[in-house]
Design an enzyme around this catalytic site. Structure first.
Site, mmCIF file in Angstrom:
data_model
loop_
_atom_site.group_PDB
_atom_site.id
_atom_site.type_symbol
_atom_site.label_atom_id
_atom_site.label_comp_id
_atom_site.label_asym_id
_atom_site.label_seq_id
_atom_site.Cartn_x
_atom_site.Cartn_y
_atom_site.Cartn_z
ATOM 1 C CG ASP A 1 29.755 28.852 74.484
ATOM 2 O OD1 ASP A 1 28.559 29.089 74.235
ATOM 3 O OD2 ASP A 1 30.482 28.193 73.727
ATOM 4 C CB SER A 2 26.955 25.343 75.284
ATOM 5 O OG SER A 2 27.398 25.708 73.991
ATOM 6 N N GLY B 1 22.011 24.647 71.752
ATOM 7 C CA GLY B 1 21.160 25.192 70.691
ATOM 8 C C GLY B 1 19.947 24.342 70.353
ATOM 9 C CB CYS C 1 26.281 30.883 75.038
ATOM 10 S SG CYS C 1 25.111 29.639 74.465
ATOM 11 C CG ASN C 2 24.400 34.409 69.835
ATOM 12 O OD1 ASN C 2 23.912 35.502 69.608
ATOM 13 N ND2 ASN C 2 25.673 34.145 69.608
ATOM 14 C CD GLU D 1 31.465 21.836 69.124
ATOM 15 O OE1 GLU D 1 31.131 20.691 69.425
ATOM 16 O OE2 GLU D 1 31.444 22.800 69.923
ATOM 17 C CB CYS E 1 25.854 30.726 66.546
ATOM 18 S SG CYS E 1 26.635 29.238 67.224
ATOM 19 C CG HIS F 1 30.472 27.099 67.426
ATOM 20 N ND1 HIS F 1 29.765 27.183 68.598
ATOM 21 C CD2 HIS F 1 31.258 26.004 67.539
ATOM 22 C CE1 HIS F 1 30.103 26.169 69.373
ATOM 23 N NE2 HIS F 1 31.003 25.438 68.761
#
Lengths: 273, 273
Positions: free
Chosen positions: B12-13, B45, B75-76, B154, B186, B188
């Site tokens: 993922d990022s 994103g 990760c989308n 975050e 997403c 998150h």
């Protein structure tokens, strides 16, 4: 020996440094500028100093290919993390945004209490506190990281109840410290100047390092005989913009805050430098 | 031919993909995992697809050095931008988070109206809409980018009036479309599940692609005979975490959402791959 008619290199993690470029354009309208925004790796404020130093070195290598006569690190985080490390490698002047802002804050304060707002990276580095105490050790410095302000600015919520609420939470701690001077220690924050000013009240002086840095740059260029000839060629090609991603989005943001000279932005792969 | 006892690569990022890793750990507790979070270049994103494809290729090259038997793009944005481009280069299975979520959303909807929330990059790519319409063309898909939700997560503002206000603004448009199914597009967003659920109301089913993707992975591994032996060695070294920056911060975040196996995180320079 640098050519006085070469451009000034200015860089930031993204668009924030345009507030510094704008001040240079206002104060030295004849100077050429090459601006780089690292939009593929933005933001820097939540990354480690060793990573920010690596990114900074790549950008300086790119700017040197553009024959710049001086470099301005128009990013508080990169100044905090990288300026001292990279300045010895260069034989042209390199300035950050921190010293000029720190000096002005010291001149402004009457009660010796200065606040700094910035990214996690800038505040964690303690650089403002260190620089200010080197100049005048009796000053009390309080730093406050404001990590959500950059995304709120980038989403355009400059005058919005959510931005007010978040800014108010961040600033309440500083209000309890009775500071009389507050440094806007991130190049995005001048765009929130009215919100911050209202929340802090008229008794607190706001310091914008973008303005001070342009003044300092002018002085350095004068001292080194690097001010350009007023008639150093066409004014059409005076400003060049480079980014590592999303050139069109950058062009439209830049056009909205600069006085009209943004023709195009070119994209480069900064990791190759 | 991949070894069935090799690890699964997940990336993922940043930290968001840990919600996918967590589902894989729950559903396939014997499998080894190598996780990579691109914390030096996070977020993805708000970046262009060509840049996200370049980053994805570097990460896949790194994961291949770890002898992974399969890769999950957790990760989308990276799935939206890069999956179709990179899947032909590989001779091991590679899965994104979009197909499984899209399929579940189609199974869930009764009125044929599905909403998607995600980053700018994911929504702009139109990938959910395209994938869903390939499966069932009469479905009406409404995408809504929610760029501030990632920074709010975050910063840990999972249950906060500001997050409520921002989420409520984003979701009001979807409420007007009478959707009965909403994809948390997403990685998150599962951490904001209760907020989103409350705002959308009980008549809207939330789809979490993390859960669906782990199910799909299990099926793919079964089909290809790649499920590991239950006694394939020590369980101590089962999970390895790599990042491109701030390893300690990652370790503490990971430890807070995973069931306790985060020993250490190693930092690598992903640009070298």
């Amino acid at each position: 020996m640098a050519d006085r008619n070469s451009p000034i290199g200015v860089f930031d993690s993204g668009v924030g440094g345009l507030t510094v470029a704008r001040e240079i354009m206002r104060q030295m309208p004849d100077e050429k500028i090459v601006y780089f925004g690292d939009t593929a790796r933005v933001p820097y404020g939540n990354k480690s100093c060793s990573t920010v130093i690596r990114f900074t070195r790549q950008i300086i290598r790119f700017l040197m290919t553009q024959d710049v006569k001086a470099i301005v690190i128009a990013c508080n985080t990169a100044t905090a993390c990288a300026l001292e490390t990279v300045e010895n490698d260069l034989d042209i002047p390199i300035l950050g945004v921190i010293h000029a802002g720190a000096r002005t804050a010291i001149e402004s304060t009457k009660n010796g209490k200065i606040g700094i707002i910035g990214t996690e990276g800038t505040i964690r580095s303690g650089v403002y506190s260190r620089v200010i105490k080197e100049m005048r050790e009796d000053i009390e410095v309080t730093g406050k990281p404001c990590p959500l302000l950059v995304p709120l600015v980038e989403e355009g919520l400059l005058h919005d109840s959510v931005t007010d609420e978040i800014a108010s939470r961040y600033l309440s701690e500083l209000k309890g410290k009775y500071i009389d001077t507050l440094v806007l220690g991130c190049t995005h924050y001048p765009l929130l100047r009215s919100t911050v000013g209202r929340l802090m009240g008229p008794e607190v002086t706001l310091v914008n390092p973008a303005y001070e840095t342009a003044l300092e740059l002018k002085q350095v260029l004068e001292e080194q005989g690097l001010i350009c000839d007023p008639d150093n060629g066409s004014s059409i090609d005076k400003y060049h913009f480079y980014v590592s991603d999303l050139a069109e989005k950058f062009t439209s943001f830049a056009a909205s805050i600069l006085p009209g000279q943004v023709k195009e932005t070119r994209q480069i792969n900064i990791e190759e430098f």
